[in-house]
Design an enzyme around this catalytic site. Structure first.
Site, PDB file in Angstrom:
ATOM      1  N   LYS A   1       0.746  -1.055   0.170  1.00 46.23           N
ATOM      2  CA  LYS A   1       0.673  -0.086  -0.086  1.00 46.23           C
ATOM      3  C   LYS A   1       1.151   1.309  -0.453  1.00 46.23           C
ATOM      4  O   LYS A   1       2.283   1.065   0.371  1.00 46.23           O
ATOM      5  CB  LYS A   1      -0.697   0.073   1.432  1.00 46.23           C
ATOM      6  CG  LYS A   1      -1.998  -1.248   1.563  1.00 46.23           C
ATOM      7  CD  LYS A   1      -2.854  -1.117   2.485  1.00 46.23           C
ATOM      8  CE  LYS A   1      -4.197  -2.514   2.435  1.00 46.23           C
ATOM      9  NZ  LYS A   1      -4.866  -2.156   3.507  1.00 46.23           N
TER      10      LYS A   1
ATOM     11  N   TYR B   1     -11.688  -2.712  -2.874  1.00 37.11           N
ATOM     12  CA  TYR B   1     -13.184  -2.492  -1.617  1.00 37.11           C
ATOM     13  C   TYR B   1     -14.350  -2.233  -2.009  1.00 37.11           C
ATOM     14  O   TYR B   1     -14.912  -2.626  -0.689  1.00 37.11           O
ATOM     15  CB  TYR B   1     -12.171  -1.829  -0.824  1.00 37.11           C
ATOM     16  CG  TYR B   1     -11.240  -1.827  -0.579  1.00 37.11           C
ATOM     17  CD1 TYR B   1     -10.663  -2.615   0.319  1.00 37.11           C
ATOM     18  CD2 TYR B   1      -9.745  -0.864  -0.536  1.00 37.11           C
ATOM     19  CE1 TYR B   1      -9.363  -2.791   0.921  1.00 37.11           C
ATOM     20  CE2 TYR B   1      -8.236  -0.838  -0.341  1.00 37.11           C
ATOM     21  CZ  TYR B   1      -8.108  -2.158   0.476  1.00 37.11           C
ATOM     22  OH  TYR B   1      -6.882  -1.923   1.018  1.00 37.11           O
TER      23      TYR B   1
ATOM     24  N   ARG C   1      -1.740 -14.269   3.807  1.00 40.22           N
ATOM     25  CA  ARG C   1      -2.054 -13.510   4.851  1.00 40.22           C
ATOM     26  C   ARG C   1      -1.367 -14.164   6.386  1.00 40.22           C
ATOM     27  O   ARG C   1      -1.346 -12.917   7.436  1.00 40.22           O
ATOM     28  CB  ARG C   1      -3.896 -14.918   4.960  1.00 40.22           C
ATOM     29  CG  ARG C   1      -4.630 -14.721   3.940  1.00 40.22           C
ATOM     30  CD  ARG C   1      -5.471 -12.903   3.414  1.00 40.22           C
ATOM     31  NE  ARG C   1      -6.120 -12.501   4.737  1.00 40.22           N
ATOM     32  CZ  ARG C   1      -7.043 -11.363   4.566  1.00 40.22           C
ATOM     33  NH1 ARG C   1      -6.861 -10.769   4.189  1.00 40.22           N
ATOM     34  NH2 ARG C   1      -7.070 -11.443   5.847  1.00 40.22           N
TER      35      ARG C   1
ATOM     36  N   THR D   1      -5.250  -7.738  10.359  1.00 38.84           N
ATOM     37  CA  THR D   1      -4.917  -6.344  10.479  1.00 38.84           C
ATOM     38  C   THR D   1      -4.522  -5.424  11.119  1.00 38.84           C
ATOM     39  O   THR D   1      -4.259  -4.296  10.272  1.00 38.84           O
ATOM     40  CB  THR D   1      -7.003  -6.309  10.250  1.00 38.84           C
ATOM     41  OG1 THR D   1      -7.131  -7.179   9.563  1.00 38.84           O
ATOM     42  CG2 THR D   1      -6.960  -4.151   9.367  1.00 38.84           C
TER      43      THR D   1
ATOM     44  N   ARG E   1       3.147  -6.883   8.994  1.00 43.03           N
ATOM     45  CA  ARG E   1       2.182  -5.668   9.782  1.00 43.03           C
ATOM     46  C   ARG E   1       2.510  -5.931  11.374  1.00 43.03           C
ATOM     47  O   ARG E   1       2.810  -4.533  12.006  1.00 43.03           O
ATOM     48  CB  ARG E   1       0.482  -5.239  10.050  1.00 43.03           C
ATOM     49  CG  ARG E   1       0.354  -5.521   8.752  1.00 43.03           C
ATOM     50  CD  ARG E   1      -0.921  -6.507   8.402  1.00 43.03           C
ATOM     51  NE  ARG E   1      -1.916  -6.363   7.313  1.00 43.03           N
ATOM     52  CZ  ARG E   1      -3.090  -6.522   7.138  1.00 43.03           C
ATOM     53  NH1 ARG E   1      -3.542  -7.185   7.221  1.00 43.03           N
ATOM     54  NH2 ARG E   1      -3.654  -6.324   5.728  1.00 43.03           N
TER      55      ARG E   1
ATOM     56  N   ASN F   1      -1.442  -0.165   7.182  1.00 41.03           N
ATOM     57  CA  ASN F   1      -0.902  -1.110   7.896  1.00 41.03           C
ATOM     58  C   ASN F   1      -0.171  -3.264   6.597  1.00 41.03           C
ATOM     59  O   ASN F   1      -0.439  -3.156   6.565  1.00 41.03           O
ATOM     60  CB  ASN F   1      -2.153  -2.266   8.455  1.00 41.03           C
ATOM     61  CG  ASN F   1      -3.100  -2.609   6.995  1.00 41.03           C
ATOM     62  OD1 ASN F   1      -2.974  -1.861   5.672  1.00 41.03           O
ATOM     63  ND2 ASN F   1      -4.467  -3.133   7.913  1.00 41.03           N
TER      64      ASN F   1
ATOM     65  N   HIS G   1      -2.023  -5.278   1.525  1.00 39.18           N
ATOM     66  CA  HIS G   1      -3.407  -6.345   1.135  1.00 39.18           C
ATOM     67  C   HIS G   1      -2.916  -7.193   0.558  1.00 39.18           C
ATOM     68  O   HIS G   1      -1.451  -7.798  -0.138  1.00 39.18           O
ATOM     69  CB  HIS G   1      -4.206  -5.461   0.277  1.00 39.18           C
ATOM     70  CG  HIS G   1      -4.752  -5.979  -0.152  1.00 39.18           C
ATOM     71  ND1 HIS G   1      -6.177  -6.298   0.346  1.00 39.18           N
ATOM     72  CD2 HIS G   1      -5.539  -7.190  -1.269  1.00 39.18           C
ATOM     73  CE1 HIS G   1      -7.299  -7.698  -0.230  1.00 39.18           C
ATOM     74  NE2 HIS G   1      -6.293  -7.578  -1.050  1.00 39.18           N
TER      75      HIS G   1
ATOM     76  N   GLU H   1     -10.134 -10.021  -7.585  1.00 42.03           N
ATOM     77  CA  GLU H   1      -9.215  -9.617  -7.477  1.00 42.03           C
ATOM     78  C   GLU H   1      -7.830  -9.478  -8.904  1.00 42.03           C
ATOM     79  O   GLU H   1      -7.274  -8.203  -9.171  1.00 42.03           O
ATOM     80  CB  GLU H   1      -7.965  -9.257  -6.170  1.00 42.03           C
ATOM     81  CG  GLU H   1      -8.907  -9.085  -5.309  1.00 42.03           C
ATOM     82  CD  GLU H   1      -9.131  -9.097  -3.610  1.00 42.03           C
ATOM     83  OE1 GLU H   1      -7.474  -9.468  -3.068  1.00 42.03           O
ATOM     84  OE2 GLU H   1      -9.400  -8.624  -2.801  1.00 42.03           O
TER      85      GLU H   1
HETATM   86  N1  LIG Z   1     -11.490  -0.383  11.996  1.00 44.20           N
HETATM   87  C1  LIG Z   1     -10.953   0.071  10.355  1.00 44.20           C
HETATM   88  N2  LIG Z   1     -10.040   1.258  10.688  1.00 44.20           N
HETATM   89  C2  LIG Z   1      -9.141   2.032   9.599  1.00 44.20           C
HETATM   90  N3  LIG Z   1      -9.637   1.002   8.504  1.00 44.20           N
HETATM   91  C3  LIG Z   1      -9.506  -0.211   8.597  1.00 44.20           C
HETATM   92  C4  LIG Z   1     -10.117  -1.093   9.952  1.00 44.20           C
HETATM   93  N4  LIG Z   1     -11.000  -2.232   9.593  1.00 44.20           N
HETATM   94  C5  LIG Z   1     -10.023  -2.498   8.631  1.00 44.20           C
HETATM   95  N5  LIG Z   1      -9.271  -0.980   8.079  1.00 44.20           N
HETATM   96  C6  LIG Z   1      -8.765  -0.991   6.455  1.00 44.20           C
HETATM   97  O1  LIG Z   1      -9.706  -1.473   5.439  1.00 44.20           O
HETATM   98  C7  LIG Z   1      -8.280  -2.465   4.911  1.00 44.20           C
HETATM   99  C8  LIG Z   1      -9.946  -4.173   4.359  1.00 44.20           C
HETATM  100  O2  LIG Z   1      -9.880  -4.591   5.873  1.00 44.20           O
HETATM  101  P1  LIG Z   1     -10.174  -6.092   6.179  1.00 44.20           P
HETATM  102  O3  LIG Z   1     -10.652  -6.900   5.182  1.00 44.20           O
HETATM  103  O4  LIG Z   1     -10.818  -6.067   7.458  1.00 44.20           O
HETATM  104  O5  LIG Z   1      -9.028  -5.857   6.727  1.00 44.20           O
HETATM  105  P2  LIG Z   1      -7.506  -7.298   5.837  1.00 44.20           P
HETATM  106  O6  LIG Z   1      -6.788  -6.407   5.000  1.00 44.20           O
HETATM  107  O7  LIG Z   1      -6.250  -7.442   6.977  1.00 44.20           O
HETATM  108  O8  LIG Z   1      -7.868  -8.799   4.991  1.00 44.20           O
HETATM  109  C9  LIG Z   1      -7.610  -2.739   6.595  1.00 44.20           C
HETATM  110  O9  LIG Z   1      -6.752  -3.880   5.795  1.00 44.20           O
HETATM  111  C10 LIG Z   1      -6.989  -1.952   6.681  1.00 44.20           C
HETATM  112  O10 LIG Z   1      -6.090  -0.860   5.833  1.00 44.20           O
HETATM  113 MG   LIG Z   2      -9.466  -7.715   2.752  1.00 42.79          MG
END
Ligand SMILES: Nc1ncnc2c1ncn2[C@@H]1O[C@H](COP(=O)(O)OP(=O)(O)O)[C@@H](O)[C@H]1O
Ligand SMILES: [Mg+2]
Length: 136
Positions: free
Chosen positions: A10, A50, A86, A92, A103, A113, A116, A127
């Site tokens: 990212k 997203y 993952r 996350t 992370r 973080n 992705h 994707e």
């Molecule tokens: N509560 C939150 N506050 C701020 N950003 C968030 C939050 N939850 C998720 N995100 C952001 O949205 C992205 C997508 O969320 P998610 O799909 O739940 O996580 P992951 O990337 O671990 O699959 C996360 O990687 C993070 O950048």
């Molecule tokens: Mg995700």
């Protein structure tokens, strides 16, 4: 089973100069880079990537972050690559992610973080087709 997964380094990873370090971890694990592109996305592409999150409270700042500068998109291939990547990425929220994960070692944020990765074979197919239509 050999799988492919879509990974994003990212904009925070690019800004912080961590692209090489993060790619090294994936390569050291034994995963193969089968596609890689440096790219800046617009809001429409962020919405597509997203799609499952566009209605969430955290989405507007996530959209701003995802479009805030260049990122590196890649496809990794290897045995059980979806779950393996993952696991390498970690939870996350960087504040809660286990030490030893990308992370957990390098992020202190639940938004910024660094990485992705696709979360299922269905997500990976969607994707990869979105980011690398020639591979789709
Ligand atoms: N509560 C939150 N506050 C701020 N950003 C968030 C939050 N939850 C998720 N995100 C952001 O949205 C992205 C997508 O969320 P998610 O799909 O739940 O996580 P992951 O990337 O671990 O699959 C996360 O990687 C993070 O950048
Ligand atoms: Mg995700």
């Amino acid at each position: 089973m050999t799988q492919r997964t879509l990974v994003l380094l990212k904009p925070d990873a690019v800004r912080r100069g961590l692209v090489g370090q993060v790619l090294s971890r994936f390569e050291a694990k034994g995963l193969t880079i089968v596609a890689l592109e440096h790219r800046t996305i617009d809001g429409e592409m962020a919405d597509r990537h997203y799609a499952e999150h566009v209605e969430r409270d955290f989405y507007p700042p996530l959209r701003a972050f995802a479009t805030s500068g260049p990122l590196v998109a890649l496809v990794l291939e290897g045995d059980e690559a979806i779950e393996v990547v993952r696991g390498l990425n970690g939870a996350t929220d960087g504040r809660k992610a286990a030490p030893g994960t990308i992370r957990g070692d390098l992020s202190l944020s639940n938004r910024e973080n660094l990485v992705h990765a696709s979360d299922s074979p269905e997500s990976a197919a969607r994707e990869i087709a979105l980011w690398f239509p020639a591979l789709g």
